[in-house]
Design an enzyme around this catalytic site. Structure first.
Site, PDB file in Angstrom:
ATOM      1  N   HIS A  66       0.823  -1.206   0.000  1.00 11.54           N
ATOM      2  CA  HIS A  66       0.000   0.000   0.000  1.00 11.54           C
ATOM      3  C   HIS A  66       0.858   1.258   0.000  1.00 11.54           C
ATOM      4  CE1 HIS A  66       0.611  -1.489   4.065  1.00 11.54           C
ATOM      5  NE2 HIS A  66       0.593  -0.238   4.483  1.00 11.54           N
TER       6      HIS A  66
ATOM      7  N   ASP B 165       3.924   2.077   1.362  1.00  8.32           N
ATOM      8  CA  ASP B 165       4.823   2.623   2.396  1.00  8.32           C
ATOM      9  C   ASP B 165       6.006   1.700   2.649  1.00  8.32           C
ATOM     10  OD1 ASP B 165       2.723   1.581   5.243  1.00  8.32           O
ATOM     11  OD2 ASP B 165       3.890   0.442   3.765  1.00  8.32           O
TER      12      ASP B 165
ATOM     13  N   ASP C  85       0.478  -8.836   4.547  1.00  4.94           N
ATOM     14  CA  ASP C  85       0.741 -10.215   4.083  1.00  4.94           C
ATOM     15  C   ASP C  85      -0.509 -11.085   4.089  1.00  4.94           C
ATOM     16  OD1 ASP C  85       2.164 -11.165   7.358  1.00  4.94           O
ATOM     17  OD2 ASP C  85       0.255 -10.236   6.746  1.00  4.94           O
ATOM     18  N   GLY C  86      -1.710 -10.454   4.031  1.00  7.52           N
ATOM     19  CA  GLY C  86      -2.901 -11.312   4.005  1.00  7.52           C
ATOM     20  C   GLY C  86      -3.275 -11.748   5.415  1.00  7.52           C
TER      21      GLY C  86
ATOM     22  N   THR D 132       1.179 -10.394   9.868  1.00  8.54           N
ATOM     23  CA  THR D 132       1.194  -8.990  10.290  1.00  8.54           C
ATOM     24  C   THR D 132      -0.224  -8.448  10.290  1.00  8.54           C
ATOM     25  OG1 THR D 132       3.374  -8.708   9.298  1.00  8.54           O
ATOM     26  CG2 THR D 132       2.099  -6.704   9.720  1.00  8.54           C
TER      27      THR D 132
ATOM     28  N   HIS E 136       0.438  -1.853  11.385  1.00  8.91           N
ATOM     29  CA  HIS E 136       1.683  -1.174  11.781  1.00  8.91           C
ATOM     30  C   HIS E 136       1.401   0.313  11.887  1.00  8.91           C
ATOM     31  CE1 HIS E 136       2.577  -1.444   7.194  1.00  8.91           C
ATOM     32  NE2 HIS E 136       2.036  -0.253   7.425  1.00  8.91           N
TER      33      HIS E 136
ATOM     34  N   GLU F 166      -7.517  -8.933   7.404  1.00 13.18           N
ATOM     35  CA  GLU F 166      -7.801  -9.623   8.675  1.00 13.18           C
ATOM     36  C   GLU F 166      -9.294  -9.609   8.962  1.00 13.18           C
ATOM     37  OE1 GLU F 166      -3.688 -10.067   9.028  1.00 13.18           O
ATOM     38  OE2 GLU F 166      -5.432 -11.165   9.805  1.00 13.18           O
TER      39      GLU F 166
ATOM     40  N   HIS G 128      -2.553  -0.756  20.712  1.00 17.53           N
ATOM     41  CA  HIS G 128      -1.112  -1.061  20.541  1.00 17.53           C
ATOM     42  C   HIS G 128      -0.492  -0.136  19.504  1.00 17.53           C
ATOM     43  CE1 HIS G 128       2.443  -3.846  19.975  1.00 17.53           C
ATOM     44  NE2 HIS G 128       2.424  -3.269  18.794  1.00 17.53           N
ATOM     45  N   GLU G 129      -1.126  -0.049  18.336  1.00 18.32           N
ATOM     46  CA  GLU G 129      -0.529   0.744  17.249  1.00 18.32           C
ATOM     47  C   GLU G 129      -0.417   2.217  17.623  1.00 18.32           C
ATOM     48  OE1 GLU G 129       0.127  -2.664  15.360  1.00 18.32           O
ATOM     49  OE2 GLU G 129       0.955  -0.694  14.967  1.00 18.32           O
TER      50      GLU G 129
ATOM     51  N   HIS H 210       8.468  -1.611  20.626  1.00 13.06           N
ATOM     52  CA  HIS H 210       7.931  -2.830  21.238  1.00 13.06           C
ATOM     53  C   HIS H 210       8.582  -3.062  22.593  1.00 13.06           C
ATOM     54  CE1 HIS H 210       6.318  -4.493  17.215  1.00 13.06           C
ATOM     55  NE2 HIS H 210       5.353  -3.942  17.951  1.00 13.06           N
TER      56      HIS H 210
END
Lengths: 379, 84
Positions: free
Chosen positions: A69, A71, A76-77, A81, A84, A102, A119-120, A129
């Site tokens: 996309h 960046d 990965d489907g 992942t 992010h 997802e 989280h993001e 992390h």
């Protein structure tokens, strides 16, 4: 916790955010709610404010993307992942991308959007992390319920390293360690007793009230902080304690509290007259108390639960509907045990049975989430 | 090369590729010449596995053991653990 190299952070405390691209697996309203609660997880711990923008460029641009996309971090489907985000900075900085491949959910049947978003947004605010498995900023997915969510200590330390603690006065609401001394003497209930349920739960205006024994907790519908026990006699002298059920008809600005064969009507916290008998609702004489009650705003009906049966009361016609009582498990599958309390929030019915709270989706006709009952009062 | 064969003793090719991709994503400084990394593939990948094992509190053996590969298969955030 870890910060990014160079410890990038926002130089301002009020940040704008905008969801520029939604996912097909949740409604816009659900995505907006999850994003709002994900951001609030951080603004409860640090002097940060988030303002939603509906057009143009925002500090934190949020979007659901597929594959490559643009960046240089392609998705990965399904699985692998999930999302992010970029460290604070101009342009791409702060932007947050979710993998649209997802299965996103507000519950547990898929990846919980609140969990991943919170989280993001830690990354978007400057956290890397964490190596602490109990931290929100741990790299791998672990479901967190938005209700009763408290930022783990490790994350609080990290975000406050960057932005300091919330200023005193604007103190992020805290649950006091020792609930205020109870004027009626005996010790307060164990605030977070994970084994017990609630006697009754109801909306009252913008608040949610949870009753247990001689105490009740009140909280903003969307907030679980700032919650501690109050004595029922302090606010509802006539009720004393051990309320069986309660519900509010917001449209009429009245609430009903049930105890044994009697009920009281209030406007807010103001009692309206003396107690009446539940036969007013059309219960037969054999019904001497009810276990739970929940008002369904859209249908203008109130469901009363008595043992393993339930009744439907038509508030508009002020009478019990025909063909009732019915078996609870005829309609509400997935609820284990007797129903102690029930309340409708945002169109979902929440059933409290023993130490658990069941989120029932009437469209799906199924339970979509189960949490500890005590998590509703911030535990 | 020797390290690669050591790795394979404890896993199958598919796991090896999963590990390679995982380490590329989360433990490699972006922009570094991958080919450079590949030339010293064995020692570099062993080192990266050790880094990842240390991050997740696993035994830092440098081997692709069961615990290590199962962590690599868990759904996760796409931001590298070795922040870059």
């Amino acid at each position: 916790y870890r910060l990014f190299p160079g410890e990038p952070k926002w130089k301002k405390n009020t940040l704008t955010y905008r969801v520029s691209k939604y996912t097909s697996s949740l409604s816009h309203a659900e995505v907006d709610k999850a994003v709002e609660m994900g951001l609030k997880a951080w603004s409860n711990a640090a002097p940060l404010n988030f303002v939603r923008a509906n057009t143009g460029e925002a500090d934190i641009m949020i979007s659901f993307e597929t594959g490559d996309h643009g960046d240089s971090y392609p998705f990965d489907g399904p699985r692998g992942t999930l999302a992010h985000a970029f460290a604070p900075g101009e342009g791409l900085g702060g932007d947050t991308h979710f993998d649209n491949a997802e299965k996103w959910t507000m519950g547990t049947n898929g990846f919980n959007l609140f969990t991943v978003a919170a989280h993001e947004f830690g990354h978007a605010l400057g956290l890397g992390h964490s190596t602490d498995p109990s931290a929100l900023m741990y790299p791998t997915y672990k479901y967190q319920s938005p209700f009763g969510f408290h930022l783990p200590k490790d994350d609080i330390k990290g975000i406050q390293k960057l932005y300091g603690p919330r200023k005193s006065g604007a103190e992020g609401p805290k649950v006091p360690q020792n609930p205020p001394t109870n004027p009626s003497g005996p010790s307060n209930p164990d605030h977070c007793d994970a084994t017990s349920s609630f006697d009754a739960v109801t909306m009252l205006g913008k608040e949610l009230l949870f009753f247990r024994d001689r105490f009740f907790w009140r909280r903003q519908a969307q907030l679980t902080t700032n919650v501690w026990p109050n004595t029922i006699t302090g606010s509802f002298p006539q009720l004393m304690g051990n309320v069986d059920a309660a519900y509010e008809v917001a449209e009429r600005g009245v609430a009903y509290f049930f105890k044994g064969p009697h009920y009281w009507v209030t406007r807010g916290f103001q009692m309206q007259g003396s107690p009446r008998t539940i036969s007013d609702f059309g219960f037969s004489r054999k019904v001497q108390h009810i276990d739970a009650a929940v008002h369904l705003n859209d249908e203008k009906k109130t469901l009363f639960f008595v043992g393993d049966e339930y009744y439907s009361y038509d508030e508009a016609k002020m009478r019990m509907e025909k063909d009732y009582p019915k078996g609870v498990d005829e309609e509400f599958t997935g609820i284990k045990g007797k129903i102690d309390a029930a309340v409708e929030v945002n169109g979902f019915i929440y059933f409290f049975s023993g130490p658990k709270a069941y989120k029932y989706d009437r469209e799906k006709e199924d339970v979509v989430n189960i949490v500890k009952a005590s998590s509703w009062i911030g535990c | 090369a020797p390290a690669m064969y050591a790795l394979l003793k404890t896993s199958n090719w598919r796991d090896f590729h999963i590990a390679q991709e995982y380490l590329d994503k989360y433990y490699m400084q972006k922009g570094k010449h991958q080919v450079g990394e590949m030339a010293t593939g064995g020692s570099s990948i062993t080192r990266k596995i050790r880094e990842m094992q240390a991050f997740f509190g696993l035994q830092a053996t440098g081997n692709l053991d069961y615990n290590t590969i199962s962590v690599m298969k868990r759904p996760r955030c796409g931001v590298p653990d070795m922040a870059n």
